[in-house]
Design an enzyme around this catalytic site. Structure first.
Site, mmCIF file in Angstrom:
data_model
loop_
_atom_site.group_PDB
_atom_site.id
_atom_site.type_symbol
_atom_site.label_atom_id
_atom_site.label_comp_id
_atom_site.label_asym_id
_atom_site.label_seq_id
_atom_site.Cartn_x
_atom_site.Cartn_y
_atom_site.Cartn_z
ATOM 1 N N ARG A 1 11.644 -62.323 -35.481
ATOM 2 C CA ARG A 1 12.606 -62.628 -34.554
ATOM 3 C C ARG A 1 13.885 -63.597 -35.168
ATOM 4 O O ARG A 1 13.414 -63.992 -36.148
ATOM 5 C CB ARG A 1 12.062 -63.337 -33.540
ATOM 6 C CG ARG A 1 10.990 -62.679 -32.691
ATOM 7 C CD ARG A 1 11.752 -61.734 -31.514
ATOM 8 N NE ARG A 1 10.798 -60.693 -31.032
ATOM 9 C CZ ARG A 1 11.242 -59.642 -30.154
ATOM 10 N NH1 ARG A 1 12.572 -59.855 -29.943
ATOM 11 N NH2 ARG A 1 10.352 -58.967 -29.816
ATOM 12 N N GLU B 1 23.763 -62.220 -35.970
ATOM 13 C CA GLU B 1 24.581 -63.385 -35.123
ATOM 14 C C GLU B 1 25.784 -63.827 -36.198
ATOM 15 O O GLU B 1 25.837 -63.198 -37.397
ATOM 16 C CB GLU B 1 23.684 -64.558 -35.074
ATOM 17 C CG GLU B 1 23.150 -65.428 -36.346
ATOM 18 C CD GLU B 1 22.428 -66.740 -36.053
ATOM 19 O OE1 GLU B 1 22.720 -67.146 -34.994
ATOM 20 O OE2 GLU B 1 21.692 -66.917 -37.026
ATOM 21 N N VAL C 1 2.032 -55.687 -37.983
ATOM 22 C CA VAL C 1 2.939 -55.128 -38.860
ATOM 23 C C VAL C 1 2.844 -55.521 -40.040
ATOM 24 O O VAL C 1 2.789 -54.762 -41.065
ATOM 25 C CB VAL C 1 4.615 -55.695 -38.235
ATOM 26 C CG1 VAL C 1 5.608 -55.222 -39.226
ATOM 27 C CG2 VAL C 1 4.915 -55.170 -36.755
ATOM 28 N N ASP D 1 -1.290 -65.905 -44.407
ATOM 29 C CA ASP D 1 -1.017 -66.215 -42.941
ATOM 30 C C ASP D 1 -2.452 -67.135 -42.761
ATOM 31 O O ASP D 1 -3.587 -66.674 -42.606
ATOM 32 C CB ASP D 1 -1.833 -64.798 -42.533
ATOM 33 C CG ASP D 1 -1.392 -64.600 -40.803
ATOM 34 O OD1 ASP D 1 -1.540 -65.703 -40.268
ATOM 35 O OD2 ASP D 1 -1.332 -63.697 -40.335
ATOM 36 N N ASP E 1 16.856 -57.600 -38.683
ATOM 37 C CA ASP E 1 17.221 -56.847 -37.286
ATOM 38 C C ASP E 1 17.948 -57.512 -36.185
ATOM 39 O O ASP E 1 17.968 -57.095 -35.125
ATOM 40 C CB ASP E 1 15.967 -56.615 -36.909
ATOM 41 C CG ASP E 1 16.010 -55.033 -36.225
ATOM 42 O OD1 ASP E 1 16.787 -54.288 -36.664
ATOM 43 O OD2 ASP E 1 14.876 -54.596 -35.625
ATOM 44 N N HIS F 1 18.637 -54.447 -34.078
ATOM 45 C CA HIS F 1 17.262 -54.629 -33.274
ATOM 46 C C HIS F 1 16.682 -53.368 -33.054
ATOM 47 O O HIS F 1 16.176 -52.987 -32.028
ATOM 48 C CB HIS F 1 17.425 -55.521 -32.058
ATOM 49 C CG HIS F 1 16.245 -56.023 -31.626
ATOM 50 N ND1 HIS F 1 16.208 -56.587 -30.578
ATOM 51 C CD2 HIS F 1 14.970 -56.121 -31.999
ATOM 52 C CE1 HIS F 1 14.909 -56.992 -30.294
ATOM 53 N NE2 HIS F 1 14.256 -56.665 -31.145
ATOM 54 N N ILE F 2 16.652 -52.392 -34.410
ATOM 55 C CA ILE F 2 15.837 -51.104 -33.925
ATOM 56 C C ILE F 2 14.438 -50.948 -34.633
ATOM 57 O O ILE F 2 14.078 -49.819 -34.971
ATOM 58 C CB ILE F 2 17.074 -49.956 -34.742
ATOM 59 C CG1 ILE F 2 17.156 -50.598 -36.362
ATOM 60 C CG2 ILE F 2 18.301 -50.103 -34.082
ATOM 61 C CD1 ILE F 2 17.812 -49.217 -37.147
#
Length: 389
Positions: free
Chosen positions: A227, A254, A144, A163, A251, A268-269
């Site tokens: 996440r 809480e 991604v 990264d 996404d 969460h799409i």
């Protein structure tokens, strides 16, 4: 004949990918599960089960430790929804830069007769900025992150990437105009937008918290489309309230971030497009077939990734603990039955190892006896014999 049980709505294109050697949803004792978001954490996994394939990236709905102990290979389909997530992040960058959420709320609240005159007068309240020339920090340059970075460059942005685990394959996908740095601090310190795209594990939980947000440019926009838990939501709320960051998009909702001004929560799409669901289903079906018919563990999350050419009549695969003398014990049991080994490969992933043995012929041999003997080695989780089709 192999049996596959599906959970959730698996795209028909994926189901159509299976050959005639596979039956779908004909038994509760299948060889494979093909799943999406179903929660298996407390589910009993049947003894027949050899693999669980998640049509998507995350496997936090699968009991990895228990699956491994039962000799079940768990796979995901990395990259299948990467473009969908990329497009959502890019659209949210545009929406936040142009204050589209605030502009919509204003228009929704002012629907009286003079709305045209009033909005013409008030529209300067929503003056935004353009993405061209702005600086984007991308944390995680995998499937991604690399797409987001390249798309941002195409929009005229300056892109900084961080990264430390970048693979050679991923590096090839990244435009050479993406400037790579050696720390999160150096990535975010002057960024107008910060987006994070890393897997969730012990090293990445809380990866972006108060310390990292403090290093960010005042008024930056933050995105979490990886996440829940990778961004510390408490720190994000504090930063929003102090106006350290101007907007936070995620996404994963809480309670702590609910009903907060300048926090946008999508349900969460990220990977929820027709194309992504089809890609994941097709890739997942091919993964099931490759593992069951050849023992291929490419994209396996709990076993080492191995792709060994299958050129003999039979293949024996062994999932076992990564301890000394396992290859010796396995080959001894095979030799004791006067079976000739044509090829053998072994690899390990942390505490688990996978051994592939190709043999010339098992006709007339006691296959069940061999399996029983190999599974009699206390460190062995599961043994399979695959006949070349």
């Amino acid at each position: 004949m192999y049996e596959v049980k599906t959970f959730n709505a698996i795209a028909q294109a994926g189901l159509d990918t299976f050959t005639d050697d596979f039956e779908i949803n004909q038994t509760d004792e299948p060889d494979a599960y093909l799943i999406r978001s179903v929660n298996l954490l407390q589910a009993e996994l049947p003894e027949s089960l050899k693999t669980i394939v998640r049509a998507g990236a995350g496997v936090n709905n699968v009991p990895l430790g228990r699956a491994t102990a039962q000799g079940i290979a768990v796979f995901n389909t990395p990259g299948s929804n990467a473009n969908a997530v990329k497009e959502l992040v890019v659209s949210l960058m545009i929406a936040t830069a142009r204050n589209l959420f605030e502009a919509h709320n204003y228009s929704d609240e002012h629907t009286e007769a003079d709305v045209s005159q009033r909005t013409e007068k008030d529209k300067t309240k929503f003056n935004g900025t353009e993405l061209a020339g702005k600086r984007l920090a991308v944390i995680g340059l995998g499937n991604v992150g690399s797409l987001v970075a390249n798309a941002a460059l195409a929009l005229g942005m300056k892109v900084i990437g961080y990264d430390p685990y970048l693979s050679a394959n991923a590096a090839w996908r990244i435009n050479n105009r993406v400037k790579r740095v050696d720390s999160i601090k150096n990535a975010v310190k002057n960024a107008d937008f910060v987006t994070i795209h890393v897997p969730k594990n012990n090293e990445t939980i809380g990866l972006l918290g108060t310390k990292e947000i403090t290093e960010m440019k005042d008024g930056a926009v933050l995105f979490n489309y990886s996440r829940i838990g990778i961004v510390d939501n408490k720190a994000a709320v504090k930063a929003i309230r102090s106006q350290k960051i101007s907007h936070y998009c995620t996404d994963f909702g809480e309670p702590i971030i609910a009903d907060q001004e300048k926090i946008t929560i999508t349900p969460h799409i990220g990977g929820s497009t027709l194309e992504a669901e089809t890609n994941g289903a097709v890739q997942g079906a091919n993964t099931v077939m490759n593992y069951l018919e050849e023992g291929d563990t490419t994209h396996c999350v709990n076993l080492p990734n191995m792709q060994v050419p299958f050129e003999t009549a039979y293949r024996v695969t062994v999932i076992h603990q990564n301890v000394p003398n396992m290859v010796g014990q396995i080959s001894t049991q095979i030799a004791n039955r006067e079976i000739n080994i044509e090829n053998m490969a072994n690899a390990a992933k942390e505490k688990v190892a996978y051994t592939v043995i190709d043999v010339d012929d098992l006709q007339g041999k006691d296959q069940e006896g061999l399996i029983s003997a190999l599974e009699g080695i206390k460190e062995v989780y599961k043994v399979r014999v695959i006949k070349h089709r």
